[in-house]
Design a protein around this motif. Structure first.
Motif, mmCIF file in Angstrom:
data_model
loop_
_atom_site.group_PDB
_atom_site.id
_atom_site.type_symbol
_atom_site.label_atom_id
_atom_site.label_comp_id
_atom_site.label_asym_id
_atom_site.label_seq_id
_atom_site.Cartn_x
_atom_site.Cartn_y
_atom_site.Cartn_z
ATOM 1 N N ILE A 120 0.784 -1.081 -0.059
ATOM 2 C CA ILE A 120 0.048 0.090 -0.127
ATOM 3 C C ILE A 120 0.846 1.320 -0.017
ATOM 4 O O ILE A 120 0.146 2.466 0.112
ATOM 5 C CB ILE A 120 -0.728 0.043 1.310
ATOM 6 N N PHE A 121 2.205 1.083 -0.064
ATOM 7 C CA PHE A 121 3.117 2.457 0.027
ATOM 8 C C PHE A 121 2.763 3.355 -0.988
ATOM 9 O O PHE A 121 2.909 4.553 -0.797
ATOM 10 C CB PHE A 121 4.506 2.210 0.411
ATOM 11 N N VAL A 122 2.583 2.810 -2.274
ATOM 12 C CA VAL A 122 2.612 3.543 -3.488
ATOM 13 C C VAL A 122 1.269 4.468 -3.258
ATOM 14 O O VAL A 122 1.551 5.933 -3.278
ATOM 15 C CB VAL A 122 2.481 2.775 -4.707
ATOM 16 N N PRO A 123 0.101 3.976 -2.987
ATOM 17 C CA PRO A 123 -1.133 5.214 -2.880
ATOM 18 C C PRO A 123 -0.802 6.166 -1.459
ATOM 19 O O PRO A 123 -1.272 7.127 -1.477
ATOM 20 C CB PRO A 123 -2.419 4.155 -2.641
ATOM 21 N N VAL A 124 -0.477 5.562 -0.533
ATOM 22 C CA VAL A 124 0.116 6.330 0.679
ATOM 23 C C VAL A 124 0.855 7.245 0.437
ATOM 24 O O VAL A 124 0.818 8.672 0.666
ATOM 25 C CB VAL A 124 0.324 5.317 1.886
ATOM 26 N N TYR A 125 1.879 6.949 -0.488
ATOM 27 C CA TYR A 125 3.082 8.015 -0.743
ATOM 28 C C TYR A 125 2.479 9.065 -1.299
ATOM 29 O O TYR A 125 2.699 10.313 -1.270
ATOM 30 C CB TYR A 125 4.069 7.409 -1.490
ATOM 31 N N VAL A 126 1.594 8.851 -2.613
ATOM 32 C CA VAL A 126 0.858 9.612 -3.358
ATOM 33 C C VAL A 126 0.094 10.831 -2.377
ATOM 34 O O VAL A 126 0.042 11.836 -2.548
ATOM 35 C CB VAL A 126 0.040 9.241 -4.259
ATOM 36 N N MET A 127 -0.495 10.263 -1.533
ATOM 37 C CA MET A 127 -1.433 10.697 -0.741
ATOM 38 C C MET A 127 -0.377 11.885 -0.022
ATOM 39 O O MET A 127 -0.933 13.080 0.411
ATOM 40 C CB MET A 127 -2.314 10.040 0.325
ATOM 41 N N MET A 128 0.506 11.318 0.710
ATOM 42 C CA MET A 128 1.498 12.102 1.711
ATOM 43 C C MET A 128 1.934 13.221 0.689
ATOM 44 O O MET A 128 1.954 14.473 1.079
ATOM 45 C CB MET A 128 2.502 11.229 2.173
ATOM 46 N N SER A 129 2.208 12.960 -0.834
ATOM 47 C CA SER A 129 2.769 14.076 -1.398
ATOM 48 C C SER A 129 1.811 15.112 -1.725
ATOM 49 O O SER A 129 2.171 16.282 -1.635
ATOM 50 C CB SER A 129 3.360 13.330 -2.865
ATOM 51 N N LYS A 130 0.506 14.718 -1.992
ATOM 52 C CA LYS A 130 -0.510 15.585 -2.078
ATOM 53 C C LYS A 130 -0.681 16.406 -0.976
ATOM 54 O O LYS A 130 -1.163 17.824 -1.387
ATOM 55 C CB LYS A 130 -1.814 15.025 -2.793
ATOM 56 N N LEU A 131 -0.518 16.172 0.269
ATOM 57 C CA LEU A 131 -0.747 16.756 1.495
ATOM 58 C C LEU A 131 0.588 17.488 1.609
ATOM 59 O O LEU A 131 0.598 18.324 2.985
ATOM 60 C CB LEU A 131 -1.077 15.880 2.674
ATOM 61 N N HIS A 132 1.603 17.418 0.992
ATOM 62 C CA HIS A 132 2.972 17.959 1.247
ATOM 63 C C HIS A 132 3.286 17.624 2.545
ATOM 64 O O HIS A 132 4.120 18.545 3.159
ATOM 65 C CB HIS A 132 3.007 19.673 1.147
ATOM 66 N N TRP A 133 3.301 16.156 2.891
ATOM 67 C CA TRP A 133 3.728 15.740 4.111
ATOM 68 C C TRP A 133 5.266 15.136 4.058
ATOM 69 O O TRP A 133 5.665 14.575 5.009
ATOM 70 C CB TRP A 133 2.919 14.950 4.790
#
Length: 276
Positions: A120-133
């Motif tokens: 699941i790290f790819v979708p979570v990474y994309v989510m974190m990136s969009k949140l600028h986290w």
């Protein structure tokens, strides 16, 4: 006579297995105190000729050790606090709550146990990136804010507590949060302590997630730092193995301390965590 022989055999087997399990830790410990010259000996020594405490200082200087330690502590404390509190509240809902599809939702939570984070790290990474986290503590902590295993353990413990205790507390004027944190949580303390230990060890040892979610030394953690140290001496491991082992010893010391003090609670919690 036969019983004595059987008992002696079991003890000898247990001691042998224990020695085999702890030998790698022992070897890491003595290697951390050896000199590079001693590491290159054709016949390895099982105790350092001289205890080189300077190895630990040299290891600290090889990487930004203190900054990595701060990051590791912040990550670990954040994850432990969130997992314990979310686990307690979710377990209370699944154990004592009454809502549509409660057991089915609990099965979905259990299903999360079989999904590795690498999936699941790819979708979570994309989510974190969009949140600028990315490269922040949020990315290190928030994705691990809940633990399915912790919810399972606590739910089983809460189910074993008689509902009369909750009803008596409500009659005395306690609200839901007071019942949860002042009544049920102390009664489930062995399980809570076990969850703290498990969460602490997992967070402290975490490597894959911090490696993916951080890209600067300001946010690296100790596990990633040791890997960086290994990569920096690639080709010269034989000359610098004492530094790697010294850093590794420092990293595992907190885990050993926490486990030693909490092992009795782990045994008690595991004994009461069967399905009911």
């Amino acid at each position: 006579m036969l019983q004595t022989l059987t008992k002696t055999t079991r003890i000898a087997a247990a001691l042998l297995i224990t020695a085999l399990m702890f030998f790698p830790i022992y070897w890491m410990l003595i290697t951390a105190f050896k000199t590079p010259a001693e590491l290159r000996l054709a016949v390895p020594t099982f105790w350092p000729e001289k205890l080189m405490w300077e190895n630990f200082l040299d290891a600290f200087d090889t990487i930004p050790f203190y900054r990595f330690t701060v990051n590791t502590v912040v990550q670990t404390v954040g994850i432990v606090v969130l997992q314990i509190n979310i686990g307690i509240m979710a377990a209370y809902a699944f154990a004592k709550g009454s809502f549509a599809g409660r057991d089915k939702w609990f099965l979905i939570v259990l299903a999360a146990l079989i999904v590795p984070e690498q999936v699941i790290f790819v979708p979570v990474y994309v989510m974190m990136s969009k949140l600028h986290w990315i490269n922040t503590y949020y990315a290190l902590i928030i994705p691990h804010a809940a633990s399915a295993y912790g919810i399972f353990l606590l739910r089983q413990t809460f189910r074993s507590i008689n509902n009369d205790v909750i009803e008596a507390a409500k009659v005395d004027g306690a609200n839901r949060m007071q019942v949860l944190y002042q009544i049920l949580t102390p009664m489930a303390f062995p399980t809570v302590a076990t969850m703290i230990v498990i969460s602490f060890i997992h967070s402290w040892n975490s490597y894959f997630w911090p490696l993916i979610m951080t890209n600067s030394n300001q946010m690296r953690v100790l596990t990633v730092g040791i890997a960086m140290m290994r990569d920096s001496i690639a080709g010269n491991e034989a000359l610098n193995m004492h530094l790697l082992m010294a850093a590794s010893v420092v990293v595992i010391v907190p885990i050993v301390i926490v486990f030693v003090f909490a092992q009795k609670y782990i045994v008690a919690a595991m004994a009461s965590s069967t399905f009911k």
